[in-house]
Write an enzyme that holds these catalytic residues in place. Structure first.
Site, short mmCIF file in Angstrom:
data_model
loop_
_atom_site.label_atom_id
_atom_site.label_comp_id
_atom_site.label_asym_id
_atom_site.label_seq_id
_atom_site.Cartn_x
_atom_site.Cartn_y
_atom_site.Cartn_z
N ILE A 64 -15.94 2.02 -32.95
CA ILE A 64 -16.64 2.98 -33.86
C ILE A 64 -17.66 2.06 -34.87
CG2 ILE A 64 -14.66 2.96 -35.53
CD1 ILE A 64 -15.60 5.74 -36.53
N CYS A 65 -17.14 1.14 -35.28
CA CYS A 65 -17.93 0.65 -36.58
C CYS A 65 -19.37 -0.25 -35.88
CB CYS A 65 -17.02 -0.63 -37.10
SG CYS A 65 -17.92 -1.46 -38.40
#
Length: 327
Positions: A64-65
């Site tokens: 996600i990051c």
């Protein structure tokens, strides 16, 4: 160089402990990011504590990051797979922050130490650590410590540290001397208004703060749209050359329609419908450079950002997550 921050933790979004989500902004309605704590570097300089060695270092990431995604892209662009193993944390966050789960990219536990949480790795490096537990992390297995957790520094470190041992790294310079001033100037405003701007917009808790930041975000997207007219890359002569500036912007743009537009109230315009030059540039990198497409996991991104919100409803669209190369 203005420093970025290793993940979304200071925005109290993806990368922050779940029990901190209720305070996503400061009292004035805005949020501010913490500074990274570990600032050493892998280097081939004589006497370096962290020389480039095969199998010695590990890159900890979550799909996600965007800050971790930058490091993944550069690792693959420079052919550093033999020098930097990758350990994936799950895309969701629990009460203890980033954790491992036998699902998607992640495993049930840290493959080396058996840890269940990223915080355990931080405490191994520094038992007295009292800040947030962020990705990306570059870990040294020899000294059992964190080398660096500042994403902008990790990109520069990868760009030079392995030139003497990795042919692909030596062949590609993502921060060439003749373009550094141009790259730095662009990185500065892109970070403040786009990379970080989506979080300033999405986590604002006062209307005037939201409006200020959403206006700045779209003014910068408009500026980038003009910049990319007739160009393949953001900086350099002619149609430009691939540099870290493209990597740094791209991780935000690839998330824009599928996460920031729907979940962060960045909904004045969409990349796919309203920014043809940005959309062309984004898809070209996604389809033409495996380092971009192969490190992107749209469904995990959507699920991770949806879980920032109280009801954790994952938006169905847009479909497809990335349009075809020549759509």
């Amino acid at each position: 160089m203005a420093k970025d921050h290793p993940d979304d933790t200071s925005a109290k979004g993806p990368g922050v402990d779940a029990d901190q989500r209720s305070s996503q902004a400061d009292a004035d309605g805005a949020f501010r990011r913490q500074a990274a704590s570990f600032r050493s570097a892998i280097s081939s300089e004589p006497g370096s504590a962290y020389p480039p060695e095969k199998g010695r270092y590990v890159l900890y990431v979550s799909a996600i990051c965007p800050w971790a995604h930058r490091a993944l892209i550069v690792r693959q662009l420079l052919g550093l797979e033999e020098y930097l193993d990758v350990v994936w944390l799950h895309w969701h966050l629990g009460p203890q922050g980033w954790y491992f789960k036998d699902m998607d990219n992640s495993t049930a536990a840290d493959p080396r130490y058996g840890f269940k949480y990223l915080r355990e790795l931080y405490f191994l490096a520094d038992p007295g650590y009292d800040k947030r537990f962020t990705v990306p992390v570059v870990w040294d297995t020899k000294t059992q410590t964190i080398v660096n957790n500042e994403s902008s520094e990790i990109l520069r470190m990868f760009n030079t540290a392995f030139d003497g041992v990795a042919p692909a790294a030596a062949a590609l310079d993502l921060y060439p001397p003749e373009l550094r001033a141009e790259i730095d100037e662009l990185n500065e405003w892109v970070y403040n208004t786009v990379n970080n701007g989506v979080y300033k917009t999405g986590f604002a808790t006062k209307q005037d703060v939201y409006q200020t930041n959403v206006d700045a975000l779209f003014a910068s997207l408009d500026r980038l749209e003009t910049l990319l007219a007739g160009r393949d890359f953001l900086v350099g002569p002619g149609r430009g050359v691939l540099t870290e500036a493209d990597v740094r912007l791209w991780v935000t743009v690839i998330r824009f329609d599928i996460a920031y537009y729907t979940l962060f109230r960045c909904n004045i315009r969409m990349i796919r419908h309203d920014y043809p030059n940005l959309h062309r540039w984004m898809r070209a990198l996604y389809y033409d450079y495996p380092a971009f497409g192969e490190t992107t996991f749209p469904e995990q991104i959507k699920q991770g950002y949806a879980n920032v919100r109280e009801n954790a409803i994952v938006p169905a669209g847009p479909l497809p997550a990335v349009l075809p190369r020549d759509a």
